[in-house]
Enzyme design. Structure first.
Site, PDB file in Angstrom:
ATOM      1  N   VAL A 148       0.961  -1.205   0.071  1.00 35.08           N
ATOM      2  CA  VAL A 148      -0.201   0.229   0.152  1.00 35.08           C
ATOM      3  C   VAL A 148       0.651   0.936  -0.130  1.00 35.08           C
ATOM      4  O   VAL A 148       0.610   2.709  -0.416  1.00 35.08           O
ATOM      5  CB  VAL A 148      -0.918  -0.024   1.375  1.00 35.08           C
ATOM      6  CG1 VAL A 148      -0.474  -0.138   2.239  1.00 35.08           C
ATOM      7  CG2 VAL A 148      -1.867   0.633   1.013  1.00 35.08           C
ATOM      8  N   ASP A 149       2.099   1.278   0.885  1.00 33.58           N
ATOM      9  CA  ASP A 149       2.946   2.956   0.740  1.00 33.58           C
ATOM     10  C   ASP A 149       3.075   2.725  -1.165  1.00 33.58           C
ATOM     11  O   ASP A 149       3.649   3.788  -0.941  1.00 33.58           O
ATOM     12  CB  ASP A 149       4.734   2.203   0.927  1.00 33.58           C
ATOM     13  CG  ASP A 149       5.470   3.063   2.285  1.00 33.58           C
ATOM     14  OD1 ASP A 149       4.400   4.631   1.606  1.00 33.58           O
ATOM     15  OD2 ASP A 149       6.168   2.441   2.692  1.00 33.58           O
TER      16      ASP A 149
HETATM   17  N1  AR6 Z   1      -4.622   0.183  -1.186  1.00 40.18           N
HETATM   18  C1  AR6 Z   1      -5.602  -1.170  -0.407  1.00 40.18           C
HETATM   19  N2  AR6 Z   1      -4.379  -1.856   0.474  1.00 40.18           N
HETATM   20  C2  AR6 Z   1      -3.518  -2.766   0.325  1.00 40.18           C
HETATM   21  C3  AR6 Z   1      -3.263  -1.938  -1.453  1.00 40.18           C
HETATM   22  C4  AR6 Z   1      -3.257  -0.975  -1.932  1.00 40.18           C
HETATM   23  N3  AR6 Z   1      -3.376   0.242  -3.307  1.00 40.18           N
HETATM   24  N4  AR6 Z   1      -1.815  -2.723  -1.763  1.00 40.18           N
HETATM   25  C5  AR6 Z   1      -1.557  -3.644  -0.987  1.00 40.18           C
HETATM   26  N5  AR6 Z   1      -2.817  -3.663   0.657  1.00 40.18           N
HETATM   27  P1  AR6 Z   1       1.652  -4.478   3.310  1.00 40.18           P
HETATM   28  P2  AR6 Z   1       2.740  -3.760   5.645  1.00 40.18           P
HETATM   29  C6  AR6 Z   1      -2.707  -4.393   1.104  1.00 40.18           C
HETATM   30  O1  AR6 Z   1       2.601  -5.436   1.951  1.00 40.18           O
HETATM   31  O2  AR6 Z   1       2.051  -5.211   5.905  1.00 40.18           O
HETATM   32  C7  AR6 Z   1       5.730  -1.669   2.649  1.00 40.18           C
HETATM   33  O3  AR6 Z   1       6.607  -1.901   1.910  1.00 40.18           O
HETATM   34  C8  AR6 Z   1      -2.060  -5.602   1.835  1.00 40.18           C
HETATM   35  O4  AR6 Z   1      -3.137  -6.473   0.931  1.00 40.18           O
HETATM   36  O5  AR6 Z   1       1.583  -2.925   1.851  1.00 40.18           O
HETATM   37  O6  AR6 Z   1       1.856  -2.720   7.302  1.00 40.18           O
HETATM   38  C9  AR6 Z   1       6.009  -0.776   3.579  1.00 40.18           C
HETATM   39  O7  AR6 Z   1       7.160   0.659   2.979  1.00 40.18           O
HETATM   40  C10 AR6 Z   1      -2.147  -5.878   2.973  1.00 40.18           C
HETATM   41  O8  AR6 Z   1      -2.961  -6.078   3.699  1.00 40.18           O
HETATM   42  O9  AR6 Z   1       1.957  -2.979   4.962  1.00 40.18           O
HETATM   43  C11 AR6 Z   1       6.745  -1.000   4.765  1.00 40.18           C
HETATM   44  O10 AR6 Z   1       8.021  -1.136   5.160  1.00 40.18           O
HETATM   45  C12 AR6 Z   1      -2.081  -4.401   3.395  1.00 40.18           C
HETATM   46  O11 AR6 Z   1      -2.154  -3.348   2.342  1.00 40.18           O
HETATM   47  C13 AR6 Z   1       6.431  -2.929   5.045  1.00 40.18           C
HETATM   48  O12 AR6 Z   1       5.386  -2.488   3.439  1.00 40.18           O
HETATM   49  C14 AR6 Z   1      -1.079  -3.785   4.400  1.00 40.18           C
HETATM   50  O13 AR6 Z   1       0.305  -5.047   3.517  1.00 40.18           O
HETATM   51  C15 AR6 Z   1       4.498  -2.355   5.690  1.00 40.18           C
HETATM   52  O14 AR6 Z   1       4.257  -3.699   5.842  1.00 40.18           O
END
Ligand code: AR6
Length: 168
Positions: free
Chosen positions: A32-33
Site C-alpha cells: 500500500v505504501d
Molecule cells: N490499497 C489498499 N490496501 C493495499 C494496497 C492498496 N493499493 N496494496 C496492498 N494493500 P503492506 P505492511 C494491502 O505490505 O504489512 C511496505 O513496503 C495488502 O493486501 O502494504 O504494514 C512499507 O514500506 C495488505 O493487506 O504493509 C513497509 O516497509 C495491507 O495492504 C512495509 O511494507 C498491508 O500490506 C509495511 O508492511
C-alpha cells in the site's frame, strides 16, 4: 462514527484523508505504501524526507502526516505497523496504537472521513484475523471529535471476508 468496509485500492476511495502503512524511515516501499507514493507523486516523498531530517522518521505505533500530492485528499497519515514476531513482542499494543494515533492525528487535523488499509498484514506478517479484530476494536472504541466516517479498505479477498464477518 460510521464504519464502512470496501474492497479495493485505498488511493481510489472517496474520503478526506487516507492512512498509509509505512516503515519507520518513511522510505516508501511496496504494498500500500508503494501504491500511495505512485498515486501521490514525488511531493509526498519530499515531505517524508523533511520529517526524517527533523525527527528521524516515525517510530512503530506512531503516526505523522503529509499532503496527498496528486491525490484528491487533504492528507496522508503515515503510520508504522509492527513486524509480527510471534505476538509476545508488543505487537498487539503497537498495532492498536497505529489505529488510535492515526485517529488522534486525524482529529487534530479536523478530518471528517478517513480510510485505513489493513496495517501490518502484508510484508510485516501480522495474522490477518488478529489484525482485523484489533483494527475493529481500536476504531470502534475510539471517541472522536471530528471524524464521522471510517472506511476499512481491504485489498485482498481474505481480509475483506474477515472484516465482513466481524463487522456485520
Ligand atoms: N490499497 C489498499 N490496501 C493495499 C494496497 C492498496 N493499493 N496494496 C496492498 N494493500 P503492506 P505492511 C494491502 O505490505 O504489512 C511496505 O513496503 C495488502 O493486501 O502494504 O504494514 C512499507 O514500506 C495488505 O493487506 O504493509 C513497509 O516497509 C495491507 O495492504 C512495509 O511494507 C498491508 O500490506 C509495511 O508492511
Amino acid at each position: 462514527m460510521d464504519i464502512q468496509l470496501l474492497r479495493g485500492d485505498i488511493t481510489r476511495v472517496e474520503v478526506e484523508a487516507i492512512v498509509n502503512a509505512a516503515n519507520s524511515g518513511l522510505f516508501g516501499g511496496g504494498g500500500v505504501d508503494g501504491a500511495i507514493h505512485r498515486a501521490g507523486g514525488s511531493a509526498i516523498m519530499e515531505e517524508c524526507k523533511i520529517i526524517r531530517s527533523k525527527q528521524g522518521g516515525c517510530p512503530t505505533g506512531q503516526a505523522v502526516f503529509t499532503s496527498a500530492g496528486n491525490m484528491p485528499y487533504r492528507y496522508v497519515i503515515h503510520t508504522v505497523g509492527p513486524v509480527w514476531r510471534g505476538g509476545a513482542d508488543g505487537e498487539p499494543e503497537l498495532l492498536k496504537a497505529c489505529y488510535t494515533n492515526s485517529l488522534k492525528l486525524a482529529d487534530e487535523l479536523n478530518i471528517i472521513s478517513l480510510a485505513f488499509p489493513n496495517i501490518s498484514t502484508g510484508v510485516y506478517g501480522y495474522p490477518k484475523q488478529l489484525a482485523a479484530e484489533m483494527a475493529i476494536d481500536a476504531v470502534g472504541s475510539y471517541r472522536s471529535k471530528s471524524i464521522r466516517q471510517v472506511v476499512f479498505v481491504c485489498f485482498d479477498e481474505e481480509n475483506y471476508s474477515l472484516y465482513q464477518q466481524l463487522i456485520s
